[in-house]
Design a protein around this motif. Structure first.
Motif, PDB file in Angstrom:
ATOM      1  N   SER A  49       0.675  -1.136   0.492  1.00 39.51           N
ATOM      2  CA  SER A  49      -0.138   0.359   0.159  1.00 39.51           C
ATOM      3  C   SER A  49       1.107   1.237  -0.258  1.00 39.51           C
ATOM      4  CB  SER A  49      -1.047   0.055   1.063  1.00 39.51           C
ATOM      5  OG  SER A  49      -0.290   0.354   2.278  1.00 39.51           O
ATOM      6  N   GLU A  89      -5.095   7.817  -0.928  1.00 37.78           N
ATOM      7  CA  GLU A  89      -5.158   6.830  -0.629  1.00 37.78           C
ATOM      8  C   GLU A  89      -4.756   7.529   0.757  1.00 37.78           C
ATOM      9  OE1 GLU A  89      -2.434   2.779  -2.661  1.00 37.78           O
ATOM     10  OE2 GLU A  89      -2.953   4.663  -3.893  1.00 37.78           O
ATOM     11  N   GLU A 143      -6.598   4.797   4.354  1.00 38.64           N
ATOM     12  CA  GLU A 143      -6.036   3.837   4.699  1.00 38.64           C
ATOM     13  C   GLU A 143      -6.300   4.100   6.097  1.00 38.64           C
ATOM     14  OE1 GLU A 143      -2.595   2.447   2.992  1.00 38.64           O
ATOM     15  OE2 GLU A 143      -2.911   2.719   1.370  1.00 38.64           O
TER      16      GLU A 143
END
Length: 225
Positions: A2, A149, A153
């Motif tokens: 990630s 993004e 998260e």
């Protein structure tokens, strides 16, 4: 892997982890562009954001987070900016004023379109996260979608995230059920004068001009690449 857990690079920040913090990352080039779009030109002193007001707002948020979590949370205020070739003398007083208020400044030469500070902002967020000291994040950017993004998260991990910006340019955050969006003009004392904002939802009867976000000549620059 990630985006949040990618390796970070170092650029002169403190090498030892600090206390638990509420981190503000301020995207100066992007916010300047967003503010200029609202004003229809380069911001004057009356429409420049006051960072002492931003600092007090951030300290209050950190205090509330300390109360809510039952542990001490400190405010870490950082500004990321580009410096154009030959522009150091113009930017220096502003940078020194920021540091005087208590903001750390990351300055990067503006050499081409790929020298934006977004990657450096993301690297700093990832670094604080990897150190285990991040208790909350505030992203100040006119649009901020490059951070979405990472924001998603962090929220999934249970960390509170606030986006600071202008509602005209941040519909993705304004309409989010998980992101706390705060319009810069809502913060007490940030602007000396009310911004001359025009909303398509609340147009005056006589109509209003909506200024371009960028000069038409930018089309020529893009064609040369």
């Amino acid at each position: 892997m990630s985006d949040l857990h990618e390796s970070t690079h170092h650029y002169g920040a403190q090498e030892t982890p600090g206390p638990a913090n509420l981190l503000l990352v301020w995207d100066a080039p992007n916010l300047d562009m967003g503010l200029g779009a609202i004003l229809g030109g380069r911001p004057t002193a009356a429409y420049r954001p006051r960072f002492d007001a931003i600092g007090r707002w951030l300290l209050a948020r950190a205090g509330k987070l300390s109360h809510d979590t039952g542990s001490r949370v400190e405010a870490e205020a950082t500004v990321f900016t580009n410096v154009t070739p030959g522009g150091a003398d113009v930017v220096r007083p502003w940078v020194e004023a920021l540091r005087n208020v208590g903001f750390a400044v990351f300055a990067k030469p503006k050499t081409d379109e790929d020298s934006d500070v977004d990657p450096d902002m993301l690297a700093h967020i990832r670094r604080r996260h990897a150190e285990g000291v991040l208790r909350g994040l505030v992203v100040a950017s006119a649009d901020g979608q490059n951070f979405k993004e990472t924001i998603d998260e962090l929220i999934a991990e249970g960390l509170p995230v606030t986006v600071l910006g202008f509602h005209e340019h941040a519909s993705w955050a304004v309409g989010s059920d998980t992101i706390d969006f705060v319009d810069l003009e809502e913060i007490t004392g940030v602007f000396r004068e009310p911004l001359p904002r025009i909303s398509l939802d609340q147009l005056p009867d006589e109509g209003a001009w909506l200024q371009p976000f960028r000069p038409l000549s930018a089309l020529l620059a893009g064609r040369n690449h």
